[in-house]
Design an enzyme around this catalytic site. Structure first.
Site, PDB file in Angstrom:
ATOM      1  N   ALA A 207     -30.573  -9.178  15.421  1.00 49.67           N
ATOM      2  CA  ALA A 207     -30.874  -8.413  13.789  1.00 49.67           C
ATOM      3  C   ALA A 207     -30.971  -6.730  14.532  1.00 49.67           C
ATOM      4  CB  ALA A 207     -32.696  -8.871  14.112  1.00 49.67           C
ATOM      5  N   SER A 208     -30.402  -5.995  13.538  1.00 49.98           N
ATOM      6  CA  SER A 208     -30.455  -4.807  12.891  1.00 49.98           C
ATOM      7  C   SER A 208     -29.312  -4.028  14.377  1.00 49.98           C
ATOM      8  CB  SER A 208     -31.854  -4.508  13.404  1.00 49.98           C
ATOM      9  OG  SER A 208     -31.546  -2.512  12.257  1.00 49.98           O
ATOM     10  N   GLY A 209     -29.830  -3.249  14.784  1.00 47.64           N
ATOM     11  CA  GLY A 209     -29.071  -2.449  16.087  1.00 47.64           C
ATOM     12  C   GLY A 209     -28.492  -3.748  16.592  1.00 47.64           C
ATOM     13  N   ILE A 405     -33.055   2.278  14.178  1.00 45.84           N
ATOM     14  CA  ILE A 405     -32.588   0.902  13.407  1.00 45.84           C
ATOM     15  C   ILE A 405     -33.878  -0.660  14.021  1.00 45.84           C
ATOM     16  CG2 ILE A 405     -31.498  -1.173  12.958  1.00 45.84           C
ATOM     17  CD1 ILE A 405     -28.896   1.252  13.487  1.00 45.84           C
TER      18      ILE A 405
END
Length: 406
Positions: A207-209, A405
């Protein structure tokens, strides 16, 4: 505690900051969580129904009457029989012709370790935990692992430049973290994928980064329940002034340059600082979505529509085009073999990177964060060089970077 969270996010589904800024679900937060639950619960029903020979609709009704007594679980078809441990062994002996030769777990793992020998080599790189700048490590206080940009980028670079490595599998289990650290790792993935096959295998979290670092790979695989995406940005700081004042602590700020105290923990953003701050995180979001669009063959608007900080299960991410295939680590290694055109009958050696460090090596490098009391005891014992307190003290409040992030 009189601590003010001065935070902002790009993407209405980027809900990390809600932990500090809300007292209940926002409409988009609720929508996102319910969507995740629907997908995960649907996978649960599908799996149980398939394995136990049930209809999903009836199974859902039955589950609503649980939890069950052991005898009821048998009646409902969730359990096959009720047996003591000795009875289980007797049944196994009977099935195995009267003998029950146990194999210990260490022996089993040693015998079945994939690819201990072979002419061909595949590098298996583990990126686990919150993404930070610097070395990977483990915090003994919070029991949290960290994916360090120096460690992971270095391992990917080494595998990419090694002519004896035929392919790379990057195993990711991360909720994201520093945008700069994520970008440094992403760049090495991009460079390595240009030289040889690089396959991403996502575990619990990509997720995200954790998704950003995966984007340039040749293939991205995830499990049906892997939390995937969260393409968005959240950042900010905590204004600690009220908290300090509770204890009679005060600070005076003198600076040069209009925004020199940008990330001061003694004041909130000024109107001008907030304008600059929004521009900074907006730029990170635009770059993130552009990367998604380019790597997944989408138009920018299409990528933005499925981004906005929303988290998906791996099953939903496949339908949206964020990943290429559902499967685990073994399938990822198989796909890497295929992309590298390694003969199906050839033996392959799996080389795990970065190489695990011993406890003493980790302590010397400061990769394990110790409580202050233990750190002081080791220092007094004079056995290890201990990094400065600001590198190891888990009680120190660390402010997020300008563009985090999470």
């Amino acid at each position: 505690l009189k601590i003010y969270p001065d935070m902002d996010a790009i993407g209405e589904y980027k809900t990390f900051k809600n932990t500090y800024t809300e007292t209940d679900f926002t409409p988009t937060h609720r929508e996102s969580v319910e969507s995740l639950l629907d997908s995960l619960y649907g996978q649960l029903l599908e799996g149980i129904a398939m394995e136990r020979g049930m209809e999903e609709a009836e199974l859902a009704k039955t589950i609503d009457h649980g939890p069950f007594l052991a005898s009821e679980a048998v009646e409902e078809g969730f359990v096959d029989d009720l047996l003591y441990h000795d009875e289980v062994k007797d049944k196994l002996k009977e099935k195995n012709g009267g003998t029950l030769p146990f194999v210990t777990l260490p022996k089993y793992l040693k015998r079945h370790r994939p690819g201990a020998r072979g002419k061909y080599r595949i590098a298996l790189i583990y990126g686990v935990g919150t993404i930070i700048r610097g070395e990977s490590g483990y915090d003994s206080f919070s029991h949290e692992q960290y994916m360090g940009s120096v460690t992971i980028a270095g391992a990917i670079r080494k595998a990419g430049e090694d002519p004896e490595v035929s392919a790379i599998v990057f195993r990711i289990d991360s909720p994201g973290g520093s945008s700069l650290a994520s970008e440094l790792i992403r760049r090495e993935v991009e460079l390595a994928a240009a030289e040889k096959p690089l396959v991403i295998s996502m575990s619990d979290l990509g997720a995200s980064g954790g998704y950003l670092v995966a984007m340039p790979a040749n293939l991205i695989l995830a499990q049906p329940g892997t939390l995937t995406g969260s393409i968005g940005v959240v950042a900010g700081k905590f204004n600690m002034k009220g908290f300090y004042n509770m204890f009679g602590l005060t600070k005076g700020i003198i600076n040069r340059g209009r925004n020199a105290s940008f990330f001061s923990t003694y004041q909130s953003f000024t109107s001008h600082e907030r304008e600059v701050f929004k521009k900074m995180i907006g730029s990170v979001y635009d770059d993130f979505v552009t990367g998604v669009a380019e790597s997944r063959g989408m138009e920018w608007d299409e990528a933005d529509r499925i981004a906005r900080g929303r988290v998906y299960t791996g099953k939903d991410a496949l339908e949206l085009g964020l990943i290429d295939e559902l499967g685990g680590l073994e399938l990822a290694i198989q796909r890497a073999r295929e992309l590298a055109e390694i003969p199906a009958d050839a033996a392959v050696r799996i080389e795990v990177l970065p190489r695990p460090k011993s406890l003493m090596q980790s302590l010397r490098k400061g990769n394990i964060h110790l409580p202050p009391s233990l750190r002081a005891w080791i220092r007094l014992a004079g056995e290890l060089p201990i990094p400065p307190a600001d590198q190891t003290d888990p009680f120190e409040l660390r402010m997020p970077e300008p563009t985090n992030i999470q």
